[in-house]
Design an enzyme around this catalytic site. Structure first.
Site, mmCIF file in Angstrom:
data_model
loop_
_atom_site.group_PDB
_atom_site.id
_atom_site.type_symbol
_atom_site.label_atom_id
_atom_site.label_comp_id
_atom_site.label_asym_id
_atom_site.label_seq_id
_atom_site.Cartn_x
_atom_site.Cartn_y
_atom_site.Cartn_z
ATOM 1 N N MET A 185 -4.335 -23.517 9.634
ATOM 2 C CA MET A 185 -3.692 -23.661 8.329
ATOM 3 C C MET A 185 -4.749 -23.558 7.233
ATOM 4 O O MET A 185 -5.828 -24.141 7.354
ATOM 5 C CB MET A 185 -3.003 -25.023 8.251
ATOM 6 C CG MET A 185 -2.363 -25.344 6.923
ATOM 7 S SD MET A 185 -1.644 -27.006 6.919
ATOM 8 C CE MET A 185 -0.195 -26.753 7.942
ATOM 9 N N CYS A 186 -4.424 -22.807 6.182
ATOM 10 C CA CYS A 186 -5.282 -22.757 5.000
ATOM 11 C C CYS A 186 -4.415 -23.081 3.790
ATOM 12 O O CYS A 186 -3.489 -23.870 3.885
ATOM 13 C CB CYS A 186 -5.964 -21.398 4.881
ATOM 14 S SG CYS A 186 -4.809 -20.024 4.625
ATOM 15 N N TYR A 187 -4.700 -22.468 2.661
ATOM 16 C CA TYR A 187 -3.934 -22.737 1.440
ATOM 17 C C TYR A 187 -2.570 -22.051 1.463
ATOM 18 O O TYR A 187 -1.535 -22.683 1.280
ATOM 19 C CB TYR A 187 -4.712 -22.262 0.207
ATOM 20 C CG TYR A 187 -6.068 -22.886 0.085
ATOM 21 C CD1 TYR A 187 -6.230 -24.117 -0.526
ATOM 22 C CD2 TYR A 187 -7.195 -22.251 0.602
ATOM 23 C CE1 TYR A 187 -7.480 -24.700 -0.636
ATOM 24 C CE2 TYR A 187 -8.447 -22.822 0.501
ATOM 25 C CZ TYR A 187 -8.584 -24.047 -0.119
ATOM 26 O OH TYR A 187 -9.824 -24.626 -0.212
ATOM 27 N N GLY A 194 -2.034 -19.053 3.752
ATOM 28 C CA GLY A 194 -1.875 -18.227 4.941
ATOM 29 C C GLY A 194 -2.752 -16.995 4.977
ATOM 30 O O GLY A 194 -2.559 -16.127 5.825
ATOM 31 N N PHE A 242 -0.744 -24.434 3.857
ATOM 32 C CA PHE A 242 -0.436 -25.810 3.491
ATOM 33 C C PHE A 242 0.638 -25.883 2.417
ATOM 34 O O PHE A 242 1.470 -26.800 2.429
ATOM 35 C CB PHE A 242 -1.703 -26.540 3.012
ATOM 36 C CG PHE A 242 -1.430 -27.952 2.593
ATOM 37 C CD1 PHE A 242 -1.224 -28.938 3.543
ATOM 38 C CD2 PHE A 242 -1.353 -28.299 1.249
ATOM 39 C CE1 PHE A 242 -0.950 -30.247 3.167
ATOM 40 C CE2 PHE A 242 -1.084 -29.602 0.863
ATOM 41 C CZ PHE A 242 -0.879 -30.576 1.822
#
EC number: 2.8.1.1
Length: 108
Positions: A64-66, A68, A93
């Site tokens: 998971m990042c900000y 995708g 996220f």
């Protein structure tokens, strides 16, 4: 596996609920502290070696990042390191927070 796969935030949540995959968060430390998916491992350059030492390479990993995007590079890196199944979470996220606010932990 030669490359990672994409996973919707809904699919990721189902994996998370069933505890059938490891969830890692690759966002910056401040963002992680402000809020992250409950139980997510904060994967950074500083924690990478420990993660690799402790990980079961046969258990799926969800990255998971900000939003995708940056998770894709991290997901491919984990594939290259030998993880069998790796997913990048579409929407990151921000999508998780929007869809599953009850599954967020803050360290602030």
């Amino acid at each position: 596996m030669d490359s990672f796969q994409f996973l919707s935030v809904e699919q990721a949540y189902q994996f998370w609920v069933s505890q059938s995959a490891i969830l890692v968060d690759v966002r910056d430390p401040q963002s992680y502290r402000l809020g992250h998916a409950t139980g997510a491992f904060h994967l950074t350059n500083d924690t990478l070696n420990q993660f690799l030492q402790d990980a079961d390479f046969d258990v799926p990993v969800m990255v998971m990042c900000y939003h995708g995007h940056s998770s894709q590079g991290a997901a491919q890196y984990l594939v290259n390191m030998g993880f069998e199944t790796v997913y990048s979470i579409n929407g990151g996220f921000e999508a998780w927070l929007r869809e599953f606010p009850q599954a967020i932990t803050s360290l602030q």
